[in-house]
Design an enzyme around this catalytic site. Structure first.
Site, short mmCIF file in Angstrom:
data_model
loop_
_atom_site.label_atom_id
_atom_site.label_comp_id
_atom_site.label_asym_id
_atom_site.label_seq_id
_atom_site.Cartn_x
_atom_site.Cartn_y
_atom_site.Cartn_z
N CYS A 2 0.90 -1.36 -0.03
CA CYS A 2 0.12 0.02 0.13
C CYS A 2 0.77 1.37 0.03
O CYS A 2 1.73 1.20 0.34
CB CYS A 2 -0.76 0.17 1.21
N ARG A 27 5.01 0.42 -6.42
CA ARG A 27 5.02 -0.32 -5.29
C ARG A 27 4.19 -1.66 -5.45
O ARG A 27 4.04 -2.59 -4.84
CB ARG A 27 4.54 0.15 -4.10
N TRP A 74 -3.08 -2.56 -1.42
CA TRP A 74 -2.47 -3.97 -1.67
C TRP A 74 -3.44 -4.89 -0.75
O TRP A 74 -2.78 -4.91 0.13
CB TRP A 74 -0.83 -4.02 -1.81
N ASN A 98 -1.35 1.11 5.90
CA ASN A 98 -0.44 0.42 5.25
C ASN A 98 -0.10 -0.61 6.44
O ASN A 98 0.36 -0.37 7.57
CB ASN A 98 0.79 1.08 4.99
N GLY A 99 -0.28 -2.15 6.12
CA GLY A 99 0.14 -2.95 7.14
C GLY A 99 -0.98 -3.88 7.27
O GLY A 99 -2.03 -4.15 6.72
N GLU A 481 16.99 -17.85 -9.81
CA GLU A 481 16.54 -16.27 -10.11
C GLU A 481 16.05 -16.17 -11.49
O GLU A 481 14.82 -15.64 -11.52
CB GLU A 481 17.74 -15.48 -9.96
N LYS A 485 12.08 -15.13 -11.91
CA LYS A 485 11.55 -14.04 -12.92
C LYS A 485 10.39 -14.66 -13.84
O LYS A 485 9.53 -13.65 -14.23
CB LYS A 485 12.71 -13.75 -13.94
N GLU A 488 7.07 -14.93 -11.74
CA GLU A 488 6.47 -13.61 -11.48
C GLU A 488 5.94 -12.76 -12.67
O GLU A 488 4.99 -12.03 -12.44
CB GLU A 488 7.02 -12.77 -10.47
N HIS A 504 17.53 -36.90 -9.05
CA HIS A 504 16.84 -37.02 -7.99
C HIS A 504 15.44 -36.75 -7.98
O HIS A 504 14.81 -36.54 -6.79
CB HIS A 504 17.61 -36.57 -6.74
N LYS A 603 6.25 -4.05 -5.04
CA LYS A 603 7.76 -3.79 -4.92
C LYS A 603 8.29 -3.85 -3.65
O LYS A 603 9.29 -4.33 -3.46
CB LYS A 603 7.70 -2.52 -5.69
O1 M6R Z 1 13.38 -4.88 -1.46
P1 M6R Z 1 13.74 -6.17 -1.17
O2 M6R Z 1 15.02 -6.70 -2.00
O3 M6R Z 1 13.93 -6.78 0.15
O4 M6R Z 1 12.86 -7.39 -1.96
C1 M6R Z 1 12.75 -8.61 -1.88
C2 M6R Z 1 11.85 -9.59 -2.64
O5 M6R Z 1 10.44 -8.99 -2.41
C3 M6R Z 1 11.99 -9.01 -4.07
O6 M6R Z 1 13.42 -9.59 -4.74
C4 M6R Z 1 11.03 -9.82 -4.95
O7 M6R Z 1 11.25 -11.18 -4.91
C5 M6R Z 1 11.21 -9.34 -6.27
N1 M6R Z 1 9.74 -9.13 -6.92
C6 M6R Z 1 11.87 -10.34 -7.27
O8 M6R Z 1 11.96 -9.90 -8.60
#
Ligand code: M6R
Length: 608
Positions: A2, A27, A74, A98-99, A481, A485, A488, A504, A603
């Site tokens: 949020c 965000r 959010w 927020n929270g 990673e 990507k 997401e 395995h 974000k």
């Molecule tokens: O701001 P941060 O690096 O702490 O965020 C951690 C994760 O939320 C962030 O890397 C998330 O996995 C990304 N969306 C990946 O692309």
């Protein structure tokens, strides 16, 4: 997560608040709303979905007041629909939150017993009721908030206004960030510095359990018992990078292409170019580094995968044992942190709730913590004792790209510095390593050329049933990673695996509908990786391999072979990740997804 924006001042609050919310759009959110004073009442306008829907509804609206609050939500409690969007307004009180209020069920029950009717399914609305009840019995807004504060459990930042005090705002927080901006003729409150810097650089970062009482342009900071605290505003040295795509269709693609610059900026403060040496600018004394016996690296998501790569670098080069852990696990497992340890916390945003909690736990145990952040003055940056900065520039795309490579560059520097400290200040390989680091930006430029391949291949790639990303050694976290990507952005099934683990279990997944992305640079594990590739090929997997230099063997084994420049093994991840980012970007784009703001994601993850 949020976003919160509040404004009191002479400008049109609608303009200021909507522009502020736009600056926070990156965000991630699923509805938005404002409540602005008009003819002595707060007029509320809310809309589901993107900010443009709210703007559409606000087009014809005029407001004669000078106070207003806005929010991008959010969803946590309740569906992302208009009824649950903020602000929540009860009897002249409006709040944005927020929270998460953790004792939500208990508070709701107690309010229900008092015959309160709820208009939403949110935890946030309860706060508006609680404040409104206090005002009804004669309290002013500030005293009402102070009365309600001890009843709230969880993590929250809240901004409240009341129609009875048309030039006041009360902001309070425990967890997610809240910043007060002090302009000459106006006061702002926001969850993110980006919404404040167009108006002022003088700010106060609220601490947990602090309350900001804004009365016109006067700001008073109090503790949760109402005792005044003396706080001096800080000047933010932050050149606001405009959130502009500069000709790119998406922020993410722009940020992928900004990676060579991001890496150069991360390295620059720490390199002695004349002597080809690393001079790490960090608040850790040489004697501490020399006596270091263990390193812990903690983060979430992409930052966690950077941490994993860091483990290979530090153990490989400095021979110091490293433990890597996801922050949400670390914080709850009562970790054993020996003296002479260093804990590195990695967070692009510097606001990730679990990583922040991990940092606090480390400090409580008296162990030194070094933060690697991209956002200066973020909560993690402010609370850590030692700091390294990614210097990647503002990252808008929810999928982290340039912050990841900047972090990998800093971890290279940390590994080199620790190796030097351990060997009494001399590391024979240092000049070569520095040369390797200096060459990275230009190597990265050449890798970006593969964009064309993925732009064309996306149509075919999107029809695969699943993706298996594999690598060994330091390439393994990069496989993870790459899979993250794709998940997401493209919402497709993707798994990252250590290639040696294939037999395995995952081998059973492989058939002609499964794409195999194999990271196989010429390093110490190259031959073993090739054997794993043979196994995948024998099961009919469709193979894209990513290796280094001209590699006929890899070419023969793969449907597509992408050649990267050969560099030191610790630096290969910075090159390898680029094709994986491009793959995810183009597949998602060809599926018509919102690449910059993927569904359900935020974000900055300020709740656990
Ligand atoms: O701001 P941060 O690096 O702490 O965020 C951690 C994760 O939320 C962030 O890397 C998330 O996995 C990304 N969306 C990946 O692309």
């Amino acid at each position: 997560m949020c976003g919160i924006v509040g404004y009191y001042g002479p400008k049109d609050p609608k303009e200021v608040i909507v522009n502020g919310l736009r600056a926070l759009e990156y965000r991630g959110y699923d509805s938005a709303g404002v409540a602005i004073l008009h003819q002595g009442e707060f007029k509320r306008v809310r809309a589901e979905g993107k900010l443009v829907h709210l703007e559409e509804r606000l087009k014809e609206e005029v407001f004669d007041g000078h106070l207003g609050i806005g929010h991008t939500r959010w969803a946590t409690h309740g569906l992302p629909i208009e009824r649950n969007a903020h602000p929540h307004c009860v009897d002249g009180v409006s709040i944005v939150h927020n929270g998460i209020i953790e004792n939500y069920a208990e508070l709701r029950e107690s309010l229900r017993a008092q015959a309160v009717n709820f208009q939403s399914d949110t935890d946030s609305e309860l706060v508006a009721h609680l404040i409104a009840q206090q005002i009804k019995v004669g309290k002013n807004l500030l005293s009402a908030v102070l009365e309600v504060l001890p009843q709230l459990e969880g993590a929250y930042s809240i901004l409240a206004v009341s129609k009875d005090q048309p030039n006041e705002m009360v902001a309070f927080k425990y967890g997610p960030p809240l910043i007060v901006g002090l302009a000459s003729d106006a006061t702002l409150v926001a969850s993110d510095i980006q919404a404040i810097v167009p108006h002022t650089r003088e700010v106060i970062f609220l601490e947990d359990q602090e309350v900001a009482h804004i009365c016109g342009s006067q700001v008073q900071i109090l503790d949760s018992r109402g005792e005044e605290r003396s706080r001096t505003p800080v000047h933010i040295d932050w050149t606001q990078e405009r959130a502009e795509k500069q000709g790119y269709p998406h922020f993410m693609l722009k940020e992928i292409f900004e990676q060579p610059r991001a890496v150069a900026q991360a390295l620059a403060p720490h390199l002695d170019l004349e002597n080809h040496r690393v001079k790490l600018k960090v608040e850790l004394e040489e004697s501490f580094l020399q006596s270091l016996e263990r390193v812990f690296i903690v983060g979430c998501g992409t930052s966690f995968y950077a941490a994993m790569a860091g483990e290979y670098m530090i153990e490989g080069l400095a021979r110091i044992p490293v433990e890597v852990e996801i922050a949400s696990e670390f914080r709850y497992r009562n970790p054993i942190l020996p003296a002479n340890s260093l804990v590195v916390v990695i967070s692009q945003s510097g606001e990730t709730a679990d990583t922040l909690a991990a940092l606090r736990l480390v400090k409580e145990q008296g162990v030194r913590a070094l933060s690697i952040c991209n956002v200066p003055n973020s909560s993690i940056d402010r609370e850590a004792q030692a700091h390294l900065y990614m210097n990647a520039g503002v990252e808008i795309g929810v999928a982290s790209t340039k912050a990841f490579v900047s972090t990998l560059a800093l971890l290279n520097l940390l590994a080199i510095s620790l190796a030097k400290a351990k060997s009494g200040g001399e590391l024979k390989a240092e000049p070569d390593l520095v040369q390797g680091l200096l060459s990275l930006p230009s190597h990265m430029e050449t890798v970006l050329v593969h964009e064309k391949f993925f732009a064309e291949a996306a149509q075919t790639l999107k029809s695969f049933r699943g993706f298996l990303y594999m690598g060994r050694g330091i390439n393994y976290p990069i496989a993870l990673e790459g899979a993250l990507k794709l998940k997401e952005l493209a919402y497709m099934h993707a798994e990252g695996y250590a290639a040696g683990e294939m037999k395995h279990g995952p081998l059973a997944l492989i058939d002609s509908e499964m794409a195999i992305i194999m990271l196989a640079p010429k390093d110490g594990l190259y031959e073993k990786t090739l054997s794993n590739l043979e196994e995948a090929k024998a099961r009919g997997g469709q193979i894209i391999s990513i290796g280094s230099g001209d590699d006929e063997r890899l070419r023969q084994l793969s449907q597509h072979y992408l050649a990267l420049p050969q560099t030191h093994w610790m630096m290969m991840p910075l090159l390898e990740v680029i094709p994986l980012q491009l793959l995810a970007y183009h597949v998602a784009e060809s599926l018509g997804h919102d690449v910059d703001q993927p569904r359900n994601l935020a974000k900055s993850v300020t709740v656990e």
